[in-house]
Motif scaffolding. Structure first.
Motif, short mmCIF file in Angstrom:
data_model
loop_
_atom_site.label_atom_id
_atom_site.label_comp_id
_atom_site.label_asym_id
_atom_site.label_seq_id
_atom_site.Cartn_x
_atom_site.Cartn_y
_atom_site.Cartn_z
N GLU A 1 4.99 -3.04 0.62
CA GLU A 1 5.91 -3.03 1.75
C GLU A 1 6.92 -1.89 1.62
N GLN A 2 7.41 -1.66 0.41
CA GLN A 2 8.35 -0.56 0.19
C GLN A 2 7.66 0.79 0.43
N GLN A 3 6.40 0.91 -0.01
CA GLN A 3 5.66 2.14 0.21
C GLN A 3 5.45 2.38 1.70
N ALA A 4 5.17 1.32 2.45
CA ALA A 4 5.00 1.45 3.90
C ALA A 4 6.30 1.91 4.56
N LYS A 5 7.41 1.36 4.09
CA LYS A 5 8.71 1.77 4.63
C LYS A 5 8.99 3.23 4.32
N ASP A 6 8.69 3.65 3.08
CA ASP A 6 8.89 5.05 2.70
C ASP A 6 8.01 5.98 3.52
N MET A 7 6.75 5.57 3.73
CA MET A 7 5.83 6.40 4.53
C MET A 7 6.31 6.50 5.98
N SER A 8 6.86 5.42 6.50
CA SER A 8 7.40 5.43 7.86
C SER A 8 8.58 6.40 7.96
N ASN A 9 9.45 6.35 6.95
CA ASN A 9 10.58 7.29 6.94
C ASN A 9 10.11 8.73 6.81
N LYS A 10 9.10 8.97 5.99
CA LYS A 10 8.56 10.33 5.85
C LYS A 10 7.89 10.79 7.13
N PHE A 11 7.27 9.86 7.86
CA PHE A 11 6.65 10.22 9.14
C PHE A 11 7.72 10.66 10.14
N VAL A 12 8.83 9.94 10.16
CA VAL A 12 9.91 10.30 11.07
C VAL A 12 10.45 11.69 10.74
N LEU A 13 10.47 12.02 9.46
CA LEU A 13 10.95 13.34 9.03
C LEU A 13 9.88 14.42 9.18
N GLY A 14 8.64 14.02 9.49
CA GLY A 14 7.56 14.98 9.67
C GLY A 14 6.88 15.39 8.39
N GLU A 15 7.03 14.62 7.32
CA GLU A 15 6.45 14.97 6.03
C GLU A 15 5.02 14.46 5.86
N VAL A 16 4.63 13.43 6.61
CA VAL A 16 3.28 12.89 6.52
C VAL A 16 2.70 12.72 7.92
N ASN A 17 1.39 12.59 7.99
CA ASN A 17 0.72 12.39 9.27
C ASN A 17 0.79 10.93 9.68
N ILE A 18 0.52 10.68 10.95
CA ILE A 18 0.56 9.32 11.48
C ILE A 18 -0.50 8.44 10.83
N ASP A 19 -1.67 9.02 10.53
CA ASP A 19 -2.74 8.20 9.95
C ASP A 19 -2.34 7.68 8.56
N GLU A 20 -1.67 8.49 7.76
CA GLU A 20 -1.23 8.04 6.44
C GLU A 20 -0.19 6.93 6.56
N ALA A 21 0.73 7.08 7.50
CA ALA A 21 1.77 6.07 7.70
C ALA A 21 1.16 4.77 8.22
N MET A 22 0.20 4.85 9.12
CA MET A 22 -0.42 3.65 9.67
C MET A 22 -1.28 2.93 8.62
N ILE A 23 -2.00 3.69 7.81
CA ILE A 23 -2.81 3.07 6.76
C ILE A 23 -1.92 2.32 5.78
N SER A 24 -0.83 2.94 5.37
CA SER A 24 0.11 2.30 4.46
C SER A 24 0.71 1.03 5.09
N SER A 25 1.04 1.13 6.36
CA SER A 25 1.61 -0.02 7.07
C SER A 25 0.60 -1.16 7.17
N GLN A 26 -0.65 -0.84 7.47
CA GLN A 26 -1.68 -1.88 7.61
C GLN A 26 -2.01 -2.51 6.26
N GLN A 27 -2.01 -1.73 5.19
CA GLN A 27 -2.23 -2.30 3.86
C GLN A 27 -1.14 -3.30 3.52
N ALA A 28 0.10 -2.95 3.82
CA ALA A 28 1.21 -3.86 3.54
C ALA A 28 1.09 -5.12 4.40
N LEU A 29 0.70 -4.95 5.65
CA LEU A 29 0.54 -6.10 6.54
C LEU A 29 -0.57 -7.03 6.05
N LEU A 30 -1.70 -6.47 5.65
CA LEU A 30 -2.80 -7.28 5.14
C LEU A 30 -2.41 -8.02 3.86
#
Length: 102
Positions: free
Chosen positions: A49-78
Motif C-alpha cells: 500500500e505504501q509503494q502504491a502511494k509512492d508510485m501515485s505521488n511519483k506519477f503526479v510528479l511525472g516520474e513514472v508512467n500511468i501503467d506502473e502506477a496502476m499496476i502498483s495500485s492494483q497489486q495493493a488492492l488485490l
C-alpha cells in the motif's frame, strides 16, 4: 501479469502430527510461529500500500508512467482484498466453532 507476492507456495506444507512445541504455535520445519507469519503477511500488505502511494505521488510528479502506477495500485488492492477475505473466513470458522455443542 499481476502477481500477489503475499503468500508463497513454499509456506504450504502437508498436514502431519505435530509435537507439543509445534502445537504451541510453531510451524513445523520453518521455526516461525503463526503470529509472526501473520504479522509478516500484514507488513507486506502495508508495504504494498505504501509503494502504491509512492508510485501515485511519483506519477503526479511525472516520474513514472500511468501503467506502473496502476499496476502498483492494483497489486495493493488485490493484497488488501485477499487479507480481508482471509480475515472473514477466520471469523466464520471461529463463529462456527463457538456454535458447536459439546
Amino acid at each position: 501479469m499481476i502477481q500477489n507476492f503475499m503468500i508463497g507456495t513454499q509456506a504450504v506444507q502437508p498436514l502431519a502430527m505435530k509435537s507439543a512445541a509445534a502445537q504451541a504455535g510453531t510451524v513445523t520445519g520453518s521455526g516461525q510461529s503463526f503470529g509472526s507469519y501473520l504479522e509478516d503477511a500484514l507488513n507486506q500488505v502495508a508495504a504494498q500500500e505504501q509503494q502504491a502511494k509512492d508510485m501515485s505521488n511519483k506519477f503526479v510528479l511525472g516520474e513514472v508512467n500511468i501503467d506502473e502506477a496502476m499496476i502498483s495500485s492494483q497489486q495493493a488492492l488485490l493484497s488488501l482484498q485477499l487479507t480481508t477475505q482471509v480475515r472473514n473466513k477466520v471469523i466464520e470458522a471461529y463463529q462456527e466453532i463457538m456454535r458447536t455443542q459439546i
